[in-house]
Structure formats: C-alpha cells, structure tokens
Write a protein that holds these residues in place. Structure first.
Motif, PDB file in Angstrom:
ATOM      1  N   GLU A 186       0.776  -1.243   0.000  1.00 20.27           N
ATOM      2  CA  GLU A 186       0.000   0.000   0.000  1.00 20.27           C
ATOM      3  C   GLU A 186       0.806   1.292   0.000  1.00 20.27           C
ATOM      4  OE1 GLU A 186      -3.130  -0.118   2.898  1.00 20.27           O
ATOM      5  OE2 GLU A 186      -4.104  -1.815   1.900  1.00 20.27           O
ATOM      6  N   THR A 187       2.085   1.234   0.328  1.00 29.28           N
ATOM      7  CA  THR A 187       2.795   2.509   0.436  1.00 29.28           C
ATOM      8  C   THR A 187       3.957   2.597  -0.551  1.00 29.28           C
ATOM      9  OG1 THR A 187       4.459   1.756   2.021  1.00 29.28           O
ATOM     10  CG2 THR A 187       2.330   2.447   2.916  1.00 29.28           C
ATOM     11  N   ARG A 188       4.357   3.831  -0.806  1.00 29.07           N
ATOM     12  CA  ARG A 188       5.509   4.070  -1.682  1.00 29.07           C
ATOM     13  C   ARG A 188       6.779   3.476  -1.091  1.00 29.07           C
ATOM     14  NH1 ARG A 188       5.422   9.792  -4.819  1.00 29.07           N
ATOM     15  NH2 ARG A 188       3.354   9.479  -5.746  1.00 29.07           N
ATOM     16  N   GLN A 189       6.854   3.511   0.249  1.00 26.07           N
ATOM     17  CA  GLN A 189       8.026   2.941   0.910  1.00 26.07           C
ATOM     18  C   GLN A 189       8.110   1.438   0.616  1.00 26.07           C
ATOM     19  OE1 GLN A 189      10.470   4.687   2.495  1.00 26.07           O
ATOM     20  NE2 GLN A 189      11.501   2.699   2.357  1.00 26.07           N
ATOM     21  N   ASP A 190       6.934   0.769   0.652  1.00 23.38           N
ATOM     22  CA  ASP A 190       6.914  -0.656   0.305  1.00 23.38           C
ATOM     23  C   ASP A 190       7.506  -0.868  -1.087  1.00 23.38           C
ATOM     24  OD1 ASP A 190       5.633  -1.310   2.666  1.00 23.38           O
ATOM     25  OD2 ASP A 190       3.618  -1.276   1.790  1.00 23.38           O
ATOM     26  N   VAL A 191       7.100  -0.002  -2.018  1.00 19.09           N
ATOM     27  CA  VAL A 191       7.607  -0.145  -3.390  1.00 19.09           C
ATOM     28  C   VAL A 191       9.115   0.017  -3.407  1.00 19.09           C
ATOM     29  CG1 VAL A 191       7.632   0.853  -5.703  1.00 19.09           C
ATOM     30  CG2 VAL A 191       5.471   0.651  -4.465  1.00 19.09           C
ATOM     31  N   SER A 192       9.618   1.059  -2.754  1.00 22.72           N
ATOM     32  CA  SER A 192      11.065   1.263  -2.879  1.00 22.72           C
ATOM     33  C   SER A 192      11.845   0.170  -2.154  1.00 22.72           C
ATOM     34  CB  SER A 192      11.497   2.678  -2.492  1.00 22.72           C
ATOM     35  OG  SER A 192      11.181   2.937  -1.179  1.00 22.72           O
ATOM     36  N   ASP A 193      11.278  -0.396  -1.090  1.00 18.10           N
ATOM     37  CA  ASP A 193      11.947  -1.546  -0.454  1.00 18.10           C
ATOM     38  C   ASP A 193      11.947  -2.764  -1.391  1.00 18.10           C
ATOM     39  OD1 ASP A 193      12.344  -0.006   1.786  1.00 18.10           O
ATOM     40  OD2 ASP A 193      10.690  -0.880   2.932  1.00 18.10           O
ATOM     41  N   LEU A 194      10.819  -2.980  -2.054  1.00 15.54           N
ATOM     42  CA  LEU A 194      10.714  -4.159  -2.925  1.00 15.54           C
ATOM     43  C   LEU A 194      11.608  -4.038  -4.158  1.00 15.54           C
ATOM     44  CD1 LEU A 194       6.923  -4.877  -2.532  1.00 15.54           C
ATOM     45  CD2 LEU A 194       8.764  -6.502  -2.075  1.00 15.54           C
ATOM     46  N   ARG A 223      10.396   6.565 -14.827  1.00 16.67           N
ATOM     47  CA  ARG A 223      11.799   6.982 -14.858  1.00 16.67           C
ATOM     48  C   ARG A 223      12.436   6.760 -13.493  1.00 16.67           C
ATOM     49  NH1 ARG A 223      10.982  11.994 -16.799  1.00 16.67           N
ATOM     50  NH2 ARG A 223      10.434  11.206 -18.859  1.00 16.67           N
ATOM     51  N   GLN A 224      11.701   7.120 -12.451  1.00 17.19           N
ATOM     52  CA  GLN A 224      12.223   6.980 -11.096  1.00 17.19           C
ATOM     53  C   GLN A 224      12.456   5.503 -10.762  1.00 17.19           C
ATOM     54  OE1 GLN A 224       9.817   7.107  -7.698  1.00 17.19           O
ATOM     55  NE2 GLN A 224      11.744   6.378  -6.818  1.00 17.19           N
ATOM     56  N   ILE A 225      11.520   4.653 -11.156  1.00 19.26           N
ATOM     57  CA  ILE A 225      11.666   3.219 -10.893  1.00 19.26           C
ATOM     58  C   ILE A 225      12.869   2.655 -11.643  1.00 19.26           C
ATOM     59  CG2 ILE A 225      10.607   0.973 -11.404  1.00 19.26           C
ATOM     60  CD1 ILE A 225       7.926   2.281 -10.573  1.00 19.26           C
ATOM     61  N   LYS A 226      12.972   3.006 -12.931  1.00 24.44           N
ATOM     62  CA  LYS A 226      14.094   2.502 -13.731  1.00 24.44           C
ATOM     63  C   LYS A 226      15.436   2.869 -13.117  1.00 24.44           C
ATOM     64  CE  LYS A 226      12.222   1.884 -18.340  1.00 24.44           C
ATOM     65  NZ  LYS A 226      12.510   1.898 -19.782  1.00 24.44           N
ATOM     66  N   SER A 227      15.500   4.072 -12.527  1.00 27.01           N
ATOM     67  CA  SER A 227      16.794   4.520 -12.025  1.00 27.01           C
ATOM     68  C   SER A 227      17.078   3.991 -10.626  1.00 27.01           C
ATOM     69  CB  SER A 227      16.867   6.043 -12.041  1.00 27.01           C
ATOM     70  OG  SER A 227      16.038   6.555 -11.026  1.00 27.01           O
ATOM     71  N   SER A 228      16.116   3.285 -10.014  1.00 18.72           N
ATOM     72  CA  SER A 228      16.371   2.880  -8.633  1.00 18.72           C
ATOM     73  C   SER A 228      16.264   1.377  -8.418  1.00 18.72           C
ATOM     74  CB  SER A 228      15.419   3.627  -7.685  1.00 18.72           C
ATOM     75  OG  SER A 228      14.088   3.393  -8.061  1.00 18.72           O
ATOM     76  N   THR A 229      16.381   0.590  -9.485  1.00 18.20           N
ATOM     77  CA  THR A 229      16.326  -0.857  -9.279  1.00 18.20           C
ATOM     78  C   THR A 229      17.244  -1.580 -10.253  1.00 18.20           C
ATOM     79  OG1 THR A 229      14.856  -2.772  -9.095  1.00 18.20           O
ATOM     80  CG2 THR A 229      14.373  -1.214 -10.865  1.00 18.20           C
ATOM     81  N   LYS A 230      17.700  -2.764  -9.846  1.00 21.76           N
ATOM     82  CA  LYS A 230      18.481  -3.614 -10.732  1.00 21.76           C
ATOM     83  C   LYS A 230      17.591  -4.659 -11.412  1.00 21.76           C
ATOM     84  CE  LYS A 230      22.721  -4.334  -9.871  1.00 21.76           C
ATOM     85  NZ  LYS A 230      23.214  -3.118 -10.521  1.00 21.76           N
ATOM     86  N   ILE A 231      16.311  -4.687 -11.018  1.00 23.61           N
ATOM     87  CA  ILE A 231      15.369  -5.622 -11.619  1.00 23.61           C
ATOM     88  C   ILE A 231      14.975  -5.088 -13.000  1.00 23.61           C
ATOM     89  CG2 ILE A 231      13.162  -6.808 -11.287  1.00 23.61           C
ATOM     90  CD1 ILE A 231      13.375  -6.008  -8.286  1.00 23.61           C
TER      91      ILE A 231
END
Lengths: 459, 459
Positions: B185-193, B213-221
């Motif tokens: 439910e939270t943005r924090q959950d997303v960034s942890d995942l 863009r933000q997701i692409k730049s913050s994950t190796k998945i």
C-alpha cells in the motif's frame, strides 16, 4: 562521466545503426574479407603474439596460461580463421519473420528479428576469441566494443588493427562503417563504458565469476552471462542406480571447473542403494563429499554394513557447512550432499539455492520427472541426463555467445539468437487509428494471422 | 533492507514456483472462481469504493480523476468481471514448445515457454485494473505483488481481500497458494521491494513518465515499460499529400496524451506541398508547431505565396528550442518540426532522439520505406500508418501488459507473451557428456530439428 567513453559508446551505437541496414550477403562477405586479411597478415600477428609471450615469460605467468596465449601453437590460428568462415556461413539471424498478421485490408503487422544494437563484450586472454566475437557481432548486425584480457594486449591490438583496416577498405562497397568494431584496453575504459546505458544495449562478460558479479553490480545495462553455475542433481526414489552413478560421475568429475558441473547432490533416502552413488563418487571420481549430519550418519552405517568403509572414504566424507555449502560453486572435486524427502522438496531446495543454470532429476518415474521439469525455475531442466550437456555446441547452436542465468531475454546456452531482439513493422496504405472501433471510428480489425512462410518482406 | 519487503518478495517467489507447476485448466478455473467471488461481493466492493470517492471529494480531486475512481459508474464493474473471463479464455502462454531437437537417440532438447516468476506491478488509481492484472498474472503462471494508486486504496484492499479469500478457499483443489497475489500500500513498500532483485524478476510500472523513470533509475530488476513515448513521423519526398495530412492529424490530435502520439514531424523539403501538412495541423488540428529556423522561413514564405498566412497560423508557428524540443514528449497539441534532406538523415535523427517507441515514414517510394523500416531502431517501425496503432488491442494481443521501449525481452505493445520467458528441457535416458566427441568420447550429436507440432510433452 568520461567523454571518451561516451564518444566510444556513441560511435558504436551510430555505426550499429548503419550495420543494421546492411544485407546478410554484405555482412558475410565482409567476414570473408576479414578472414583473408588476417590470413595475409599472419606474420605481423605472430610478431605481436611474441611480444605478449615474452611479457608473460618475464612476469612468470603460469604454464597453462602461457600456453593459452600462444596463438600459433598447433592449429589454433588456422582454427580461428576457419571459425570466421563458419560464422559467415550461418543462417542470417536478422530479419526473420516471427509473426505476420493482417490487422485490416492493406494494413499488415510483422514481427521481425533485429540486432540488439551496441554490445560491450569483455573476454579473457585467449587471442583467438577476438576473431570469434567480431564474427558473431558483424553476422548478427551488432556493433561491438571489445575488451580482452591484458596478457594478450599486443595480439588483440594487431588483430583489431587488421580487422579495422579491412572494414575501412571495404566501407565503400559493404556500407559497413569502421566503428562497428572498437577495441578498448583498460579496466577504467570498461567501468566508464558500463555507465553508457544510453548507447550500449547489452554487456556480454566472458570471464571469471568475480568479474561477472562485479559487472552486474555496477551497470544498468542488461548483462548476458552468468556469475555462478550452481547445478544440482536430484536422485529420486525411482532413480536407476547405473544412471545415477554414471551421470553424477560425468557431471561432477569430467570438468569440475565448468559452470555446468554438479555442485549439489540431493538424494531421496528411499532410493534403494543410494549410498553406492556416493561411494562411487569417492572411489571412481576422487570426490570429496560435504554431507549434512543426516546423510553422514546414514552413509557411514551403510558403508559399515557393507564392509566398505576404508580410509579414502573416511577422509572424503566431511561435514557440510549448511549455511554456505549449498550456495556455492566449488569448481573442484567437492560436492555438497543433502537428503530431500520428495520431488517437491528437491524442487523447493533447488529454487532456493541454485543459480538458475541447469538442474537434473534422475528417475524412472515419469510423474516425478514431469513435476521436476515444470517446477524447477532454471534455464536448463534435465531428466536422466548430465548437467554437462548445458553448452551451445552440444545444443547445436553452431557457436556460443555465453550461458545466461537471467530470467528474461536469452536463457541458458546462447547462440546468435541472443544477440538479436525484434521489431514490429506495420505496413499500411494510409490508415489512421481513429477510423477504427474503440477510437471513435467504425472500422473493425481483422486480426488474421498470415502464414509466415508465404510472406516475402522487402521483396 | 526491509525484512517485511524481503518476506513479501520471497513469498511471491515461493508461491510463484508452485503456481508454475499448475495446469492451465486449474489456473483458468481459479479465474472463474475469482470472477464469481467479486460478483457475489459487489456490495462490499461498492461500499469500499464509496469511501474512496468520499475522500476524493474531501480532498478536492479533479472531476476527471474522480470519475475514474467510480467503479460503479456505467458498466465499469461488469466490464471488469467480463475481462477476467476473457483472460481465462485466452490460449495458455505457458508450456508452448518453441524448439524441439534430437541431440542423440533418446536425448531430446525442448525449448518451452515458462513464467518469468515473480512480478512487481505498479499501477494507477483506476480500481478495475487490479482485477485485470490479477488475471494476467495467474493466467501466465506468475506471482504478483500489486501496488495501486493511493486514491483507490479502500477499493483495492476490498477487491484484494476477496481475491485472496477465493484463492485460499480453493487452494486444496487448485493447488495455487494465496501468496501469488499480494497487495502493498505505500511508496516505501515499493522502494523496499525494488531492492529485492534476488526474488523479483520483473517490474511492470503503469503510470506517469516520472514514476517509470524513477523506478528505472532505482532498481536492478528489469523493468517492462516506457518512460517516454517520443514518436516521430517522417514525410518523405515521395509522400502522398492526403496520407500525410490524415496520418499526422490522427497521430498528433486524436489522443495527444497517448504515448503513441506524434511528438516530432520530420519533413523532406523536396516533398511537393509539404507546407500544406503543417497548415492542416494548425487549421484542422489546432496544433502549435515548434519549428526550426529553416522550417520557419520556408513555411512563412509558402503560406504568404499562397495567401494563407492568417492570425491563427502566425500564433501557432513558434521557434523550436533545438536543444530540448526534439527530445521531449509534449503530451499536448504541440509538435516539433524539422527538415531532413533524406531518408538516411531522418533515420539518423530518429535513432538519436526517439525513445525507441514507434516511428513512421509516409512515402510511396518502396526503397525509402524499406530503408526506414530496417534502419530505425525503435520497437515499432511503420510505413504509411499512424503511430497511434502501437497498442496491444490494435495489434490483436487480447490484452495489454504495457508498452516496452527496452531493447531486449519484450518490445512495443506487450501481451501475455511478455510475462513468459522460456526454459530448455533435456529429456534423456542416462546420457553423459563425456561419451561424445569434443569431450573425450566418440559419439556424435545428431542435432536434428523435430516438428514441434508433432511433439506432445508430458503426455
């Protein structure tokens, strides 16, 4: 960010964009010219190779590595030349039609293979590899930036110069610009280029696990390769004993340093005579068994009962470190051994611990085999065959770009197919979307698949 | 690293591993049960939806957004339910045989489609999307962690609870564990995942460009999606004027906020009457043209000669900012316009500036069209058709997971196919690699391709 890395990467991308439009005939013909150029310049390549061999000697390089550097030992140089012609003769991986669909009269959709774009290929010191990679890149329509092991720098430089001279001399005929193959020489160049995700589409590291791991952790560019090969074999309760013995010996001992070697052996204790597989690994294969406490006590009992427990066996059965032994690639005659009570448990263990490379079940029970083949999450799932078959040549891919443990794009042994992706071509006659239902119009889509073997694109 | 994120991700992976083994019949049957469960619980879903609508009202949400939140406006809820059955009825994307090859007698290699594994799907506030994504994930054998826009949190929570109740109630029959669908439910959950690359295989963000863009730049998945849709149309010198006018109007004005809308118009100045296309964009489409100096002077001259230059045209022709206008997605009735002297120059411009989404050439000249289709590096390359056709429904994919601008795995509009990858199954009868040539033995490989339509795996 390094300007020179950006310039190199951009040059690769731009020349790759041109190479993309060149016919297979011209790409293959250029490979034949590169073959001829390298053949004609054997003397200067040999001279450069001598320099590398002299440095190796001066630096006290190990004998086995020294032998790998020598490009003119035996028929290595000739084999390298033949390899270029072999790749030239392969079927064109570009422009293959994967789907053809009529969306509406005069509006056809085609899914067509296309080069990935610009590659960064990092490889070891064997000098012949540079010719192999150059051939694969040009054949598949990709520009490539190459970095070989530093021990062969003089040989690489000379071969690269000859290749680029041939490319430049033929540019007016072939249309292929010299930027398609660029050699870089330092580790700093590599790490600068790993930041060029705007221009580089795929990194192909061929080298040590440490190298691959380091590259994977320091770039946003997709990496085609594998850091680890943690392959498991599961002996089901219905395993055939002879198969189990032969396959585990092959998988563990025929090339322990290979990424497709068995590192973990999972045993269903209901398999009759399971202990003989372990005894055989030690006695025939000289394997050191890292066993869990359960396996140890059961195995020692069985060996004692059979009056087989000798000194070699005793010293070859050691306690597994359960926190690490099932997650590591020994790359030696060591093997972690555990009991699992069912196929389900074996699959669960493998999905948690394996590196998604290749895993096998040995069984005569079809239901268990089918469950294993469906359940295991690795690129290779085998039934009654050695994990050592995970190899591009054995799969019949003609040539191998690498073995991938990633979950998307190319998995397992990767041939030329791994260097292409696809594009959708839409060929119309003036159609606009707003004429169709769902977007304000009343035309309906046909969505009829066409027989791809009957379609001739660009003809 | 968050323990709860790791637990969520691991649960997804483990339940995905189970789901992977479940038959299409059981996966599809569960979707029908989910359909029934949601239908039976319409009242409680409506209640939850009311809570979201009340908050929206309290927070002064824009009218258009408010309307999107209302799941019971018109037939939205019924359409959502029908959508679940539609996905259930699609062809099974898992277990498709892509290659069958006899390596040796009794040793066969099969390339078979398999689920990617565990997905993290981030989507907007439209409440019906959660049912759509759940259906796609279960149908394709993937576990999914879902995060929807916060404005619909109550609706999402209620729908997710019903779905998970149905899954749990049917687990003993279907074999599908409840962990396959998890709501966060939270943005924090997303960034942890996004840090859980060990367990999560693919991220599918459906939302704003900034989010992607933000997701692409913050994950190796790997990320399946697109941050930008910078689509170009090139008017060749042999463009048909009527086609050029109709296609540019459709591509720019029928849905300017769409990622497949035209953002850049490249014009070959040798096209007769090219200026009429621009005039038409302003007069018929109300488009503001961001033109280079060359285009501006030529266009004003043409309009004056034709005695057409009125106030609307004058105010709609503005100077392009050449440093930025050709690299941006306007998402409005704005369009950047430039001259290019040839198809080659158009292709070069597009490969440098486009976002690899969809680009089109308008021409009656087949050679130029073929060059464009081969040279442009985007997922969609079109000839005489509007870029607006880049859409999963229009391509006939049944349902659309997203539109990808990545160079590997899935490109362009992605249907269920983008949620599967493949595995190699090797089915043997005790073979070991060291019996074959190249590995010490003398058996030769057969490498004979088999007719995939004649093979029945698991039968």
């Amino acid at each position: 960010m390094s300007t020179s890395a950006e310039a190199t990467a951009k040059k690769a991308r731009l020349s790759g964009n041109v190479l993309k439009t060149i016919s297979n005939e011209k790409r293959s013909s250029l490979l034949h010219k590169i073959h001829d150029g390298l053949k004609a310049n054997a003397a200067s390549i040999k001279e450069a190779n001598q320099l590398d061999l002299q440095s190796a000697e001066k630096n006290g390089l190990a004998d086995s590595l020294y032998k790998r550097l020598d490009l003119f030992k035996g028929d290595k140089f000739e084999t390298m030349l033949v390899g270029i012609k072999d790749v030239a003769g392969l079927e064109d991986p570009v422009g293959k039609l994967k789907l053809a669909r009529e969306l509406d009269e005069g509006l056809n959709l085609y899914q067509v293979t296309a080069p990935v774009g610009a590659l960064l290929v990092i490889f070891e010191s064997r000098p012949e590899v540079i010719a192999n990679i150059t051939s694969l890149a040009i054949k598949s329509g990709n520009a490539a930036i190459l970095k070989g092991g530093k021990e062969s720098v003089n040989t690489f430089r000379e071969i690269s110069n000859i290749i680029n001279t041939v490319i430049t001399e033929n540019e007016s005929v072939s249309g292929i610009p010299s930027g398609v193959i660029q050699l870089i020489e330092t580790r700093q160049d590599v790490s600068d280029l790993l930041q060029q995700d705007l221009y580089i589409d795929l990194v192909v590291p061929r080298g040590s696990n440490a190298l691959v791991r380091q590259i994977k952790s320091s770039t946003k560019i997709p990496v085609l390769g594998h850091a680890d090969g943690i392959c498991s074999i599961y002996l089901d309760e219905d395993a055939n004993l002879e198969n189990a013995k032969r396959i585990t010996i092959d998988a563990k001992t025929s090339y322990p340093a290979g990424c497709n070697a068995m590192e973990t052996l999972l045993i269903n204790p209901n398999m009759p005579e399971w202990w003989q597989v372990l005894e055989n690994l030690v006695k025939t294969g000289n394997v050191k068994l890292h066993v869990t406490a359960d396996v140890k006590s059961a195995l020692l009992t069985k060996l004692q009962e059979a009056n087989k427990l000798d000194e070699q066996l005793q010293s070859s059965i050691v306690d597994a470190d359960e926190a690490t032994d099932f997650d590591q690639e020994f790359l030696s005659l060591d093997c972690a051994v555990n009991f699992v009570e069912s196929t389900e448990a074996a699959v669960a263990h493998i999905n948690l611990h394996s590196s998604k490379h290749t895993d096998a079940i040995i069984t005569e029970n079809k239901a268990n085999a089918e469950y294993f083949l469906k359940g295991v999450d690795s690129s290779g799932v085998y039934w009654n065959a050695s994990t050592r078959f995970a190899d591009g040549f054995r799969y019949g891919f003609g040539t191998e770009v690498g073995i991938s443990t990633s979950k998307i794009h190319a998995r397992g042994p990767v041939g030329l197919d791994g260097l292409v992706s696809y594009q959708y071509q839409l060929r119309g006659s003036g159609q606009v979307a707003s004429d169709y239902v769902g977007s304000g119009g009343n035309k309906a889509f046909i969505h009829k698949n066409l027989d791809t073997s009957q379609v001739q694109l660009g003809a």
